[in-house]
Design an enzyme around this catalytic site. Structure first.
Site, PDB file in Angstrom:
ATOM      1  N   SER A 130      11.619  10.144   6.483  1.00 29.81           N
ATOM      2  CA  SER A 130      10.660  11.227   6.641  1.00 29.81           C
ATOM      3  C   SER A 130      11.407  12.515   6.998  1.00 29.81           C
ATOM      4  O   SER A 130      12.297  12.599   7.611  1.00 29.81           O
ATOM      5  CB  SER A 130       9.821  10.805   7.755  1.00 29.81           C
ATOM      6  OG  SER A 130       8.837  11.837   8.350  1.00 29.81           O
ATOM      7  N   SER A 156       0.776  -1.304   0.043  1.00 32.83           N
ATOM      8  CA  SER A 156      -0.067   0.061   0.056  1.00 32.83           C
ATOM      9  C   SER A 156       0.892   1.143  -0.192  1.00 32.83           C
ATOM     10  O   SER A 156       1.947   1.218   0.203  1.00 32.83           O
ATOM     11  CB  SER A 156      -0.938   0.130   1.505  1.00 32.83           C
ATOM     12  OG  SER A 156      -0.349   0.057   2.501  1.00 32.83           O
ATOM     13  N   TYR A 161       9.490   7.965  16.461  1.00 36.30           N
ATOM     14  CA  TYR A 161       9.469   8.046  15.226  1.00 36.30           C
ATOM     15  C   TYR A 161      10.702   8.846  14.503  1.00 36.30           C
ATOM     16  O   TYR A 161      11.511   8.249  13.703  1.00 36.30           O
ATOM     17  CB  TYR A 161       8.178   8.447  14.445  1.00 36.30           C
ATOM     18  CG  TYR A 161       7.878   8.728  13.264  1.00 36.30           C
ATOM     19  CD1 TYR A 161       7.693   7.305  12.374  1.00 36.30           C
ATOM     20  CD2 TYR A 161       7.770   9.872  12.431  1.00 36.30           C
ATOM     21  CE1 TYR A 161       7.357   7.318  11.096  1.00 36.30           C
ATOM     22  CE2 TYR A 161       7.615   9.573  11.014  1.00 36.30           C
ATOM     23  CZ  TYR A 161       7.278   8.393  10.427  1.00 36.30           C
ATOM     24  OH  TYR A 161       7.252   8.584   8.960  1.00 36.30           O
ATOM     25  N   THR A 211      -1.824   9.147   1.930  1.00 34.36           N
ATOM     26  CA  THR A 211      -1.870   7.749   1.928  1.00 34.36           C
ATOM     27  C   THR A 211      -3.222   7.163   2.891  1.00 34.36           C
ATOM     28  O   THR A 211      -3.825   8.248   3.664  1.00 34.36           O
ATOM     29  CB  THR A 211      -0.829   7.088   2.774  1.00 34.36           C
ATOM     30  OG1 THR A 211      -0.683   7.425   4.090  1.00 34.36           O
ATOM     31  CG2 THR A 211       0.641   7.289   1.786  1.00 34.36           C
TER      32      THR A 211
END
Length: 258
Positions: free
Chosen positions: A149, A15, A162, A197
């Protein structure tokens, strides 16, 4: 680098950005192994692009190795795209001054295990397979593209885990590229900004939320598309002079503290 007839492994390929990258690599003639936990979506995508699905939890070395071995059956392993990852939002300490309300250490370890350790594990195994293949006329054997990211640089409140994981990916890019240069393998990292997304959900409320988020982007004032990120992935794979680099694809955004 010509990837026609070569095999490519895409972790998190069922995905989002991973799926878009799998489609674009297949369009360039690569035989793609979609490596993901989502069997239904992964198999459907693999069937659609003429690839192969392998169920992979990137915290399990044996499963990653199985995906690499499957890729070797399809053709010389030339490409690895590391797109598997999870998010996390939790402040470092709680408001009540109690130890028990501090950031859950197991959550921190899980994010690091999936996003950072899983990325490195996939690199070391896929690159081993690449090193066994015959080099192209240019001397190249393969290319690795990692997904970081903008949180690696502009981590927001609550993103300690993260941002740590994505910052680690940024930090490993150059040394791993230097390690693998002798084998003719390039390594680059793409750092996405706000990308449209399935994480944001569906429906009117989700669309309104995404539109609001997009207002913080410098230009264009919208969320990026998975295809726009995948385009940069393919560029990092096919451009033989791209190596050891981290590229932000974010519309110029610089994330605020919250």
């Amino acid at each position: 680098m010509d990837i026609q007839g070569a095999s490519a492994i895409v972790t998190g390929g069922a995905s989002g950005i991973g799926a878009a990258a799998a489609r674009q690599l297949a369009a360039r003639g690569a035989r793609v192994v979609v490596a993901d936990l989502n069997e239904d979506a992964g198999k459907a995508l693999a069937d659609d692009i003429g690839g192969t699905f392998v169920r992979v939890d990137v915290t399990d070395t044996t499963q990653i190795q199985a995906a690499v071995e499957e890729a070797e059956k399809l053709g010389p392993v030339r490409v690895l795209v590391n797109s598997a990852g999870i998010g996390s939002a939790q402040r470092t300490i709680g408001r009540d001054g109690e130890f028990g309300s501090a950031h859950d250490l197991d959550v921190y370890k899980k994010v690091i295990a999936i996003n950072l350790v899983g990325t490195f594990d996939a690199i070391r195994l896929a690159a081993t397979a690449m090193s066994r293949s015959q080099p192209l006329e240019s001397g190249e054997r393969g290319a690795v593209v990692n997904m970081a990211s903008v949180a690696a640089f502009d981590g927001q409140i609550g993103q300690a885990a993260y941002s740590s994981s994505k910052g680690g990916i940024v930090g490993m890019t150059l040394p791993v590229a230097r390690d693998l240069a002798a084998a003719g393998i390039r390594v680059n990292t793409v750092a996405p900004g706000l990308i449209d997304t399935p994480i944001y959900g569906e429906g009117e409320a989700a669309e309104a939320f995404k539109a609001k988020l997009g207002e913080s982007v410098l230009f264009p004032r919208r969320l990026g598309s998975p295809d726009e990120l995948a385009s940069m992935v393919v560029e990092c794979v096919t451009n033989s002079y791209m190596n050891g680099e981290v590229v932000r694809v974010d519309g110029g955004i610089r994330m605020p503290p919250k």
